[in-house]
Design a protein around this motif. Sequence first.
Motif, short mmCIF file in Angstrom:
data_model
loop_
_atom_site.label_atom_id
_atom_site.label_comp_id
_atom_site.label_asym_id
_atom_site.label_seq_id
_atom_site.Cartn_x
_atom_site.Cartn_y
_atom_site.Cartn_z
N PRO A 24 -37.29 87.16 16.78
CA PRO A 24 -37.66 86.17 17.79
C PRO A 24 -36.43 85.46 18.34
O PRO A 24 -35.48 85.16 17.61
N GLY A 25 -36.43 85.16 19.63
CA GLY A 25 -35.33 84.48 20.28
C GLY A 25 -35.64 83.00 20.48
O GLY A 25 -36.55 82.47 19.84
N PRO A 26 -34.91 82.32 21.35
CA PRO A 26 -33.87 82.91 22.19
C PRO A 26 -32.60 83.21 21.40
O PRO A 26 -32.33 82.55 20.38
N HIS A 27 -31.83 84.19 21.87
CA HIS A 27 -30.60 84.59 21.20
C HIS A 27 -29.40 84.16 22.04
O HIS A 27 -29.25 84.57 23.19
N VAL A 28 -28.58 83.32 21.44
CA VAL A 28 -27.37 82.83 22.10
C VAL A 28 -26.23 82.90 21.08
O VAL A 28 -26.44 83.20 19.91
N THR A 29 -25.02 82.61 21.53
CA THR A 29 -23.89 82.57 20.61
C THR A 29 -23.99 81.34 19.72
O THR A 29 -24.75 80.40 19.98
N THR A 30 -23.22 81.35 18.65
CA THR A 30 -23.17 80.19 17.75
C THR A 30 -22.82 78.92 18.53
O THR A 30 -22.01 78.95 19.45
N ALA A 31 -23.43 77.82 18.14
CA ALA A 31 -23.22 76.54 18.83
C ALA A 31 -21.92 75.88 18.39
O ALA A 31 -21.91 74.79 17.81
N THR A 32 -20.82 76.57 18.63
CA THR A 32 -19.48 76.04 18.37
C THR A 32 -18.62 76.28 19.60
O THR A 32 -18.81 77.27 20.32
N ASP A 33 -17.68 75.38 19.84
CA ASP A 33 -16.74 75.59 20.93
C ASP A 33 -15.77 76.70 20.55
O ASP A 33 -15.25 76.70 19.42
N PRO A 34 -15.49 77.63 21.46
CA PRO A 34 -14.50 78.65 21.15
C PRO A 34 -13.16 78.02 20.77
O PRO A 34 -12.79 76.97 21.29
N ARG A 35 -12.46 78.70 19.88
CA ARG A 35 -11.14 78.18 19.50
C ARG A 35 -10.06 78.52 20.52
O ARG A 35 -8.90 78.15 20.33
#
Length: 321
Positions: free
Chosen positions: A261-272
Amino acid sequence: MSRPRRVAAATAALLAAGVLAGAAAPPAAAGWPGPRGVHPSLRENLVSFYDFDHPVTGDPALERDQGRSGTEIELVNGGAAMRVRDRAYAGSGRALQTRQVEPTVAGNDDWKAGIWSASGVRTLRPFNAVAGTTVMGWFKVEMTSPRPNSHTANPDDLFNAIGLAGVLTGDSDGHGVRALLELIDVNGELRLVALGRRLDGGNSQTFAANEDWRTLLPVGEWVHLTATFDFATGAMALYRNGKPLAGFYTRTDDPWLVSGPGPHVTTATDPRGIKIGGSYPQDTREQNPCDCRMDSLMFLDRVVSARDVEKQYRHMTARGH
């Protein structure tokens, strides 16, 4: 200025601008014209755009972002000398030169570009919990194989990849990515790929072009490349000069864990950060250097459609642009 002092000054400037410890990138304002080199259909989702014609005033070893995020990047080790006169397309100005400097020494002197912060780069927040990402730009390779591995004594030992451009994960050491264009060994053969990772610490998926990379990127020829990453569905795509490339996924399982089950998104972290022309933009290690020139690098927070990829290519190459 020495590199330690220059890096300290650059970090202070970024902090003052809010890149490392300020507000996240604002949404594009209504009516924002955006850079003229970007097709109007893409401007709303243009997080970062680097044409290497906009050095930071007072520090030419930093490049200003023409996208909405304002994420300045560093031209690592070569500084202003990395901006060279070379036209990727009619209307372009300078290009970025990246290269391996000393193949027999692990001296952290390779020319590359990017930004890195252990706490995440706040202005790259549009790639935090995002459903799609696109990386595109112009590339001209000046090599016929990966460069010698500077971490081993064997002169015949080569790196297994050639780094082009990508967005790092939220837990990256300067190498791990969420969305990357590169050339990498796939089953013993170097291929042009899109490599993505939805979850920090999770598995990556690779979509590799079928065609020989030397045909796709002839030495000394400017080529426009695009990679798209649909984190909601697990789909990826590659384009060359505005046209889709046939390819294959290197894994047939579910490395991004999108079957449930979604929704599927990237991890909730700011890119380094962002890496360009090799890994470790913080300059702590040499990895996958690219003897290349690059121009008009674009990082968008959505999956650009095939039609819009072609529009962007035609927009840049139209005579009189």
